[in-house]
Motif scaffolding. Structure first.
Motif, PDB file in Angstrom:
ATOM      1  N   SER A  30       1.280  -1.110   0.098  1.00 29.18           N
ATOM      2  CA  SER A  30       0.227   0.002   0.331  1.00 29.18           C
ATOM      3  C   SER A  30       1.374   1.264  -0.359  1.00 29.18           C
ATOM      4  N   GLY A  31       2.095   1.089   0.293  1.00 32.32           N
ATOM      5  CA  GLY A  31       2.994   2.177   0.109  1.00 32.32           C
ATOM      6  C   GLY A  31       4.314   2.115   0.888  1.00 32.32           C
ATOM      7  N   ASP A  32       5.170   3.168   0.739  1.00 27.57           N
ATOM      8  CA  ASP A  32       5.975   2.779   1.979  1.00 27.57           C
ATOM      9  C   ASP A  32       6.090   3.669   3.347  1.00 27.57           C
ATOM     10  N   LEU A  33       6.446   3.141   4.957  1.00 25.93           N
ATOM     11  CA  LEU A  33       6.294   3.905   5.539  1.00 25.93           C
ATOM     12  C   LEU A  33       7.309   4.538   6.573  1.00 25.93           C
ATOM     13  N   GLN A  34       8.034   5.502   6.797  1.00 26.21           N
ATOM     14  CA  GLN A  34       9.304   6.136   7.057  1.00 26.21           C
ATOM     15  C   GLN A  34       9.055   5.241   8.861  1.00 26.21           C
ATOM     16  N   VAL A  35       9.387   4.071   9.192  1.00 23.66           N
ATOM     17  CA  VAL A  35       9.610   3.902  10.987  1.00 23.66           C
ATOM     18  C   VAL A  35      11.281   4.198  11.112  1.00 23.66           C
ATOM     19  N   VAL A  36      11.198   4.573  12.668  1.00 25.42           N
ATOM     20  CA  VAL A  36      12.236   4.817  13.840  1.00 25.42           C
ATOM     21  C   VAL A  36      12.272   3.606  14.639  1.00 25.42           C
ATOM     22  N   HIS A  37      12.725   2.638  14.689  1.00 25.86           N
ATOM     23  CA  HIS A  37      12.288   2.122  16.090  1.00 25.86           C
ATOM     24  C   HIS A  37      12.569   2.594  17.100  1.00 25.86           C
ATOM     25  N   ASN A  38      12.350   1.730  18.002  1.00 19.87           N
ATOM     26  CA  ASN A  38      12.826   2.276  19.470  1.00 19.87           C
ATOM     27  C   ASN A  38      12.627   0.747  20.710  1.00 19.87           C
ATOM     28  N   TYR A  39      13.132  -0.092  20.725  1.00 10.27           N
ATOM     29  CA  TYR A  39      13.175  -1.417  21.107  1.00 10.27           C
ATOM     30  C   TYR A  39      13.756  -2.246  21.646  1.00 10.27           C
ATOM     31  N   GLY A  40      13.171  -3.081  22.587  1.00  8.50           N
ATOM     32  CA  GLY A  40      14.617  -4.337  23.239  1.00  8.50           C
ATOM     33  C   GLY A  40      15.667  -3.930  23.760  1.00  8.50           C
ATOM     34  N   HIS A  41      14.828  -3.440  24.763  1.00 11.09           N
ATOM     35  CA  HIS A  41      15.689  -2.541  25.899  1.00 11.09           C
ATOM     36  C   HIS A  41      15.510  -3.930  27.932  1.00 11.09           C
ATOM     37  N   GLY A  42      15.019  -4.695  27.366  1.00 10.21           N
ATOM     38  CA  GLY A  42      14.537  -4.991  28.747  1.00 10.21           C
ATOM     39  C   GLY A  42      14.509  -4.971  29.560  1.00 10.21           C
ATOM     40  N   GLY A  43      15.583  -5.369  31.056  1.00  7.36           N
ATOM     41  CA  GLY A  43      15.066  -4.680  31.784  1.00  7.36           C
ATOM     42  C   GLY A  43      15.505  -3.513  31.796  1.00  7.36           C
ATOM     43  N   ASN A  44      16.553  -2.923  31.454  1.00  6.80           N
ATOM     44  CA  ASN A  44      17.201  -1.003  31.539  1.00  6.80           C
ATOM     45  C   ASN A  44      15.336  -0.779  30.719  1.00  6.80           C
ATOM     46  N   GLY A  45      15.112  -1.225  30.338  1.00 10.90           N
ATOM     47  CA  GLY A  45      13.393   0.069  30.189  1.00 10.90           C
ATOM     48  C   GLY A  45      13.119   0.742  30.666  1.00 10.90           C
ATOM     49  N   ILE A  46      13.148   1.682  32.206  1.00 16.19           N
ATOM     50  CA  ILE A  46      13.059   2.148  33.031  1.00 16.19           C
ATOM     51  C   ILE A  46      14.157   3.389  33.047  1.00 16.19           C
ATOM     52  N   ALA A  47      15.953   2.679  32.998  1.00 18.24           N
ATOM     53  CA  ALA A  47      16.803   3.294  33.679  1.00 18.24           C
ATOM     54  C   ALA A  47      16.993   4.641  32.251  1.00 18.24           C
ATOM     55  N   LEU A  48      17.188   3.652  30.752  1.00 26.16           N
ATOM     56  CA  LEU A  48      17.030   4.019  29.349  1.00 26.16           C
ATOM     57  C   LEU A  48      15.761   5.069  29.457  1.00 26.16           C
ATOM     58  N   SER A  49      14.747   4.738  29.440  1.00 26.25           N
ATOM     59  CA  SER A  49      14.006   5.276  28.719  1.00 26.25           C
ATOM     60  C   SER A  49      14.039   6.744  28.268  1.00 26.25           C
ATOM     61  N   TRP A  50      14.121   8.098  29.253  1.00 22.01           N
ATOM     62  CA  TRP A  50      14.120   8.866  28.044  1.00 22.01           C
ATOM     63  C   TRP A  50      15.607   9.787  27.799  1.00 22.01           C
ATOM     64  N   GLY A  51      16.323   8.561  27.671  1.00 15.46           N
ATOM     65  CA  GLY A  51      17.663   8.839  26.656  1.00 15.46           C
ATOM     66  C   GLY A  51      17.668   8.376  25.469  1.00 15.46           C
ATOM     67  N   VAL A  52      16.910   7.095  25.473  1.00 17.74           N
ATOM     68  CA  VAL A  52      16.383   6.481  24.409  1.00 17.74           C
ATOM     69  C   VAL A  52      15.050   7.393  23.710  1.00 17.74           C
ATOM     70  N   GLY A  53      14.348   7.725  24.060  1.00 14.26           N
ATOM     71  CA  GLY A  53      13.643   9.321  23.895  1.00 14.26           C
ATOM     72  C   GLY A  53      14.703  10.082  22.699  1.00 14.26           C
ATOM     73  N   VAL A  54      15.464  10.861  23.929  1.00 16.84           N
ATOM     74  CA  VAL A  54      15.918  11.840  23.664  1.00 16.84           C
ATOM     75  C   VAL A  54      16.856  11.218  21.889  1.00 16.84           C
ATOM     76  N   HIS A  55      17.330  10.249  21.734  1.00 20.22           N
ATOM     77  CA  HIS A  55      18.092   9.868  20.677  1.00 20.22           C
ATOM     78  C   HIS A  55      16.807   9.671  19.692  1.00 20.22           C
ATOM     79  N   ALA A  56      15.889   9.148  19.874  1.00 23.02           N
ATOM     80  CA  ALA A  56      15.096   8.705  18.592  1.00 23.02           C
ATOM     81  C   ALA A  56      14.282   9.998  18.131  1.00 23.02           C
ATOM     82  N   SER A  57      14.163  10.588  19.326  1.00 25.52           N
ATOM     83  CA  SER A  57      12.925  12.153  18.944  1.00 25.52           C
ATOM     84  C   SER A  57      14.147  12.959  17.904  1.00 25.52           C
TER      85      SER A  57
END
Length: 337
Positions: free
Chosen positions: A294-321
């Motif tokens: 149906s077309g192309d979709l530009q995606v930024v993937h941000n997953y797979g943090h395991g047990g470090n999700g809380i600790a990394l959450s804001w930092g990876v959010g900055v990076h993804a944005s």
């Protein structure tokens, strides 16, 4: 020209942090969170919330990148902890002990309030059999309060949400300029990523207001007091997809924690919880131009943090944005970002 439309898939702590960061970096964008689970239905809700990012569980990521993620997260959490609303948002300093039978030199030690090695006399006074240990003052992030705060910030900034189960990101083609995939374990099926695997966890929440310090060991025993409860854990079962409460695991957790603080045996049990940490080696934080019929979709993937999700959450959010903004700057240079 229409406003930029950004979709964020997933409403766990990584998804919420990413959505808020996108809003801050692109204040004129329309941001929508799409998820089948919100708040206490998410895996993030079951996290202990102790800030101690563990590099051995973040495989394949350059050390400088991990340092940046943890530094950005620590600075943000400390800013909240120093605010008048720290209690409301569930972020506050706490002291405790990391007990183990080896010496460690964690990267996060320069980011917390204090970190020092325990003397043999101090270990003896603690009544522990561990040969090494550290006294640490770090941060506690209570997931439910913190995620409620993030959702409030997101809505205050004009964000919208959709409770919706996606079976493919193709369903979002034509609806958004960029989609940020923060779907955690669901990425295994949503984007057909076999590198995502579960590490099953189980915890017990007890009522034990007399416990004021955390204890974390290297054999999966931890006791983390929070504002309304104390969390006992835990287990790490790789490639185990069950979220059922197992009595054998529960008894093992109680026995290991009682060796650290015997009084937990007599505490009232408030809740049992089990969930799947979404691991990927390495964490996936990158862009992809996904092509569908149906077309192309530009995606930024941000997953797979395991047990470090809380600790990394804001930092990876900055990076993804930043990845979102970089893509838009190239594809829509005349848009109002």
């Amino acid at each position: 020209m229409l406003p930029v439309r950004i979709g964020v898939v997933g409403a766990g702590v990584v998804g919420l942090c990413t959505a808020v960061n996108v809003q801050q970096l692109l204040p004129h964008a329309w941001v929508t969170i799409i998820a089948d689970n919100f708040s206490e239905e998410t895996t993030s809700d079951g996290a202990g919330g102790l800030f101690r990012p563990t590099a051995e569980f973040i495989k394949g990521v350059p050390p400088d990148t991990i340092k940046q993620w943890t530094r950005d997260s620590a600075e943000y959490f400390m800013k909240i902890a120093a605010s008048a609303d720290a209690g409301k948002f569930g972020v506050f300093p706490m002291s405790g002990y990391h007990l183990l039978n080896r010496e460690v030199n964690p990267e996060y030690k320069s980011l917390v309030y204090s970190f020092r090695q325990l003397t043999p006399e101090e270990l003896q006074k603690l009544g522990t059999t561990y040969s090494n240990g550290y006294a640490i003052t770090t941060l506690i992030v209570e997931p439910r309060k913190y995620m409620a705060f993030l959702m409030t910030e997101f809505r205050k900034n004009g964000g919208q949400s959709q409770k919706r189960t996606l079976h493919s990101l193709e369903e979002l083609v034509g609806q958004f300029d960029v989609v940020v995939n923060c779907s955690g374990m669901r990425s295994r099926w949503l984007v057909n990523d076999p590198l995502v695997y579960p590490v099953r966890g189980q915890i017990i929440k007890i009522n034990a207001p007399w416990i004021k310090s955390f204890i974390y060991t290297d054999d999966d025993a931890y006791i983390i007091p929070r504002g309304e409860d104390v969390v006992l854990g835990g287990v790490r079962h790789t490639n185990d997809f069950s979220t059922e409460i197992r009595e054998q695991d529960k008894q093992g957790i109680l026995d290991r924690c009682a060796r650290l603080i015997p009084s937990v045996k007599k505490a009232e049990i408030v809740k049992d919880w089990a969930g799947l940490r979404p691991h990927r080696d390495p964490v996936r934080l990158e862009t992809e131009n996904m092509k569908f019929k149906s077309g192309d979709l530009q995606v930024v993937h941000n997953y797979g943090h395991g047990g470090n999700g809380i600790a990394l959450s804001w930092g990876v959010g900055v990076h993804a944005s930043k990845l979102v903004k970089d893509y838009l700057a190239k594809s829509r240079p005349m848009s109002r970002l």
